[in-house]
Design a protein around this motif. Sequence first.
Motif, mmCIF file in Angstrom:
data_model
loop_
_atom_site.group_PDB
_atom_site.id
_atom_site.type_symbol
_atom_site.label_atom_id
_atom_site.label_comp_id
_atom_site.label_asym_id
_atom_site.label_seq_id
_atom_site.Cartn_x
_atom_site.Cartn_y
_atom_site.Cartn_z
ATOM 1 N N LEU A 11 0.820 -1.210 0.000
ATOM 2 C CA LEU A 11 0.000 0.000 0.000
ATOM 3 C C LEU A 11 0.856 1.263 0.000
ATOM 4 O O LEU A 11 0.541 2.239 -0.704
ATOM 5 C CB LEU A 11 -0.950 -0.004 1.200
ATOM 6 N N THR A 12 1.937 1.245 0.766
ATOM 7 C CA THR A 12 2.843 2.391 0.791
ATOM 8 C C THR A 12 3.484 2.599 -0.582
ATOM 9 O O THR A 12 3.583 3.730 -1.068
ATOM 10 C CB THR A 12 3.934 2.200 1.858
ATOM 11 N N PHE A 13 3.903 1.509 -1.209
ATOM 12 C CA PHE A 13 4.499 1.614 -2.538
ATOM 13 C C PHE A 13 3.489 2.154 -3.550
ATOM 14 O O PHE A 13 3.825 3.000 -4.373
ATOM 15 C CB PHE A 13 5.029 0.252 -2.989
ATOM 16 N N GLY A 14 2.254 1.682 -3.489
ATOM 17 C CA GLY A 14 1.215 2.177 -4.396
ATOM 18 C C GLY A 14 0.935 3.652 -4.190
ATOM 19 O O GLY A 14 0.808 4.419 -5.160
ATOM 20 N N LEU A 15 0.853 4.077 -2.930
ATOM 21 C CA LEU A 15 0.641 5.495 -2.630
ATOM 22 C C LEU A 15 1.815 6.323 -3.126
ATOM 23 O O LEU A 15 1.637 7.375 -3.739
ATOM 24 C CB LEU A 15 0.460 5.692 -1.120
ATOM 25 N N TRP A 16 3.024 5.845 -2.880
ATOM 26 C CA TRP A 16 4.219 6.555 -3.317
ATOM 27 C C TRP A 16 4.263 6.691 -4.833
ATOM 28 O O TRP A 16 4.543 7.764 -5.364
ATOM 29 C CB TRP A 16 5.457 5.814 -2.810
ATOM 30 N N LEU A 17 3.951 5.613 -5.531
ATOM 31 C CA LEU A 17 3.964 5.640 -6.993
ATOM 32 C C LEU A 17 2.904 6.601 -7.533
ATOM 33 O O LEU A 17 3.177 7.392 -8.444
ATOM 34 C CB LEU A 17 3.742 4.226 -7.531
ATOM 35 N N PHE A 18 1.713 6.559 -6.956
ATOM 36 C CA PHE A 18 0.650 7.480 -7.375
ATOM 37 C C PHE A 18 1.081 8.934 -7.168
ATOM 38 O O PHE A 18 0.930 9.771 -8.059
ATOM 39 C CB PHE A 18 -0.641 7.202 -6.590
ATOM 40 N N CYS A 19 1.606 9.240 -5.992
ATOM 41 C CA CYS A 19 2.007 10.616 -5.690
ATOM 42 C C CYS A 19 3.181 11.064 -6.551
ATOM 43 O O CYS A 19 3.230 12.215 -6.990
ATOM 44 C CB CYS A 19 2.341 10.765 -4.207
ATOM 45 N N LEU A 20 4.102 10.171 -6.820
ATOM 46 C CA LEU A 20 5.245 10.505 -7.668
ATOM 47 C C LEU A 20 4.780 10.875 -9.074
ATOM 48 O O LEU A 20 5.181 11.905 -9.627
ATOM 49 C CB LEU A 20 6.222 9.325 -7.704
ATOM 50 N N VAL A 21 3.904 10.084 -9.649
ATOM 51 C CA VAL A 21 3.364 10.375 -10.981
ATOM 52 C C VAL A 21 2.522 11.648 -10.942
ATOM 53 O O VAL A 21 2.582 12.468 -11.855
ATOM 54 C CB VAL A 21 2.544 9.176 -11.505
ATOM 55 N N ASP A 22 1.766 11.838 -9.871
ATOM 56 C CA ASP A 22 0.923 13.027 -9.742
ATOM 57 C C ASP A 22 1.766 14.298 -9.669
ATOM 58 O O ASP A 22 1.441 15.305 -10.295
ATOM 59 C CB ASP A 22 0.026 12.897 -8.512
ATOM 60 N N VAL A 43 8.788 13.747 -2.052
ATOM 61 C CA VAL A 43 8.071 12.491 -2.295
ATOM 62 C C VAL A 43 9.046 11.382 -2.669
ATOM 63 O O VAL A 43 8.877 10.230 -2.270
ATOM 64 C CB VAL A 43 6.993 12.689 -3.394
ATOM 65 N N LEU A 44 10.079 11.720 -3.404
ATOM 66 C CA LEU A 44 11.057 10.721 -3.843
ATOM 67 C C LEU A 44 11.871 10.160 -2.677
ATOM 68 O O LEU A 44 12.055 8.945 -2.572
ATOM 69 C CB LEU A 44 11.985 11.353 -4.884
ATOM 70 N N PHE A 45 12.344 11.030 -1.779
ATOM 71 C CA PHE A 45 13.231 10.578 -0.709
ATOM 72 C C PHE A 45 12.521 10.195 0.589
ATOM 73 O O PHE A 45 13.109 9.522 1.427
ATOM 74 C CB PHE A 45 14.297 11.642 -0.424
ATOM 75 N N PHE A 46 11.303 10.643 0.792
ATOM 76 C CA PHE A 46 10.526 10.278 1.989
ATOM 77 C C PHE A 46 9.179 9.721 1.528
ATOM 78 O O PHE A 46 8.167 10.427 1.558
ATOM 79 C CB PHE A 46 10.312 11.506 2.886
ATOM 80 N N PRO A 47 9.144 8.464 1.108
ATOM 81 C CA PRO A 47 7.958 7.924 0.433
ATOM 82 C C PRO A 47 6.647 8.081 1.203
ATOM 83 O O PRO A 47 5.697 8.639 0.662
ATOM 84 C CB PRO A 47 8.301 6.449 0.235
ATOM 85 N N LEU A 48 6.563 7.641 2.408
ATOM 86 C CA LEU A 48 5.282 7.679 3.122
ATOM 87 C C LEU A 48 4.936 9.088 3.581
ATOM 88 O O LEU A 48 3.861 9.622 3.262
ATOM 89 C CB LEU A 48 5.295 6.720 4.317
ATOM 90 N N VAL A 49 5.845 9.717 4.307
ATOM 91 C CA VAL A 49 5.596 11.066 4.827
ATOM 92 C C VAL A 49 5.477 12.065 3.678
ATOM 93 O O VAL A 49 4.603 12.932 3.676
ATOM 94 C CB VAL A 49 6.712 11.481 5.806
ATOM 95 N N GLY A 50 6.340 11.951 2.682
ATOM 96 C CA GLY A 50 6.302 12.851 1.544
ATOM 97 C C GLY A 50 5.020 12.719 0.729
ATOM 98 O O GLY A 50 4.456 13.713 0.268
ATOM 99 N N SER A 51 4.549 11.487 0.565
ATOM 100 C CA SER A 51 3.303 11.264 -0.185
ATOM 101 C C SER A 51 2.111 11.862 0.541
ATOM 102 O O SER A 51 1.261 12.516 -0.071
ATOM 103 C CB SER A 51 3.087 9.764 -0.400
ATOM 104 N N ILE A 52 2.048 11.648 1.831
ATOM 105 C CA ILE A 52 0.942 12.212 2.617
ATOM 106 C C ILE A 52 1.016 13.735 2.612
ATOM 107 O O ILE A 52 0.005 14.422 2.453
ATOM 108 C CB ILE A 52 0.952 11.639 4.050
ATOM 109 N N ALA A 53 2.226 14.282 2.734
ATOM 110 C CA ALA A 53 2.386 15.744 2.710
ATOM 111 C C ALA A 53 1.961 16.306 1.353
ATOM 112 O O ALA A 53 1.324 17.363 1.277
ATOM 113 C CB ALA A 53 3.837 16.117 3.007
ATOM 114 N N TRP A 54 2.308 15.614 0.275
ATOM 115 C CA TRP A 54 1.900 16.060 -1.067
ATOM 116 C C TRP A 54 0.379 16.095 -1.181
ATOM 117 O O TRP A 54 -0.191 17.056 -1.677
ATOM 118 C CB TRP A 54 2.495 15.143 -2.131
#
Length: 117
Positions: A11-22, A43-54
């Motif tokens: 789930l973390t990887f999926g969220l990270w990938l979605f946010c990275l593409v977004d 988002v690239l260097f902090f996958p979970l926290v960075g994705s949520i922050a984005w």
Amino acid sequence: MLYFGGLFGVLTFGLWLFCLVDVITTNDGDVRNLPKIGWLLIVLFFPLVGSIAWLVAGRPARAVARPRHLERDMPAYPEYDRPGRFAATDAEADAEFLRRCRERAEEQRRKARDTDQ
């Protein structure tokens, strides 16, 4: 227990990938609070926290996402731009148009009543 850890990782990887593409596909002017490159690095260097922050602080606040190719090509209200569209220039013309609409509606109601009887 291992199953939940693996599920969390997926789930973390999926969220990270979605946010990275977004982040990558979002227009530079639409990004909030930081420049686009800043969000990309977070988002690239902090996958979970960075994705949520984005998602919370960086993603553009738009009600409905439209496909990117339509944002540039379509006017906001295409029905207003079509040729031959009635647009009243003054109050008298508008009142005349509404009067004709009411007359046409009454005529249609009379015809409907006559066919029912």
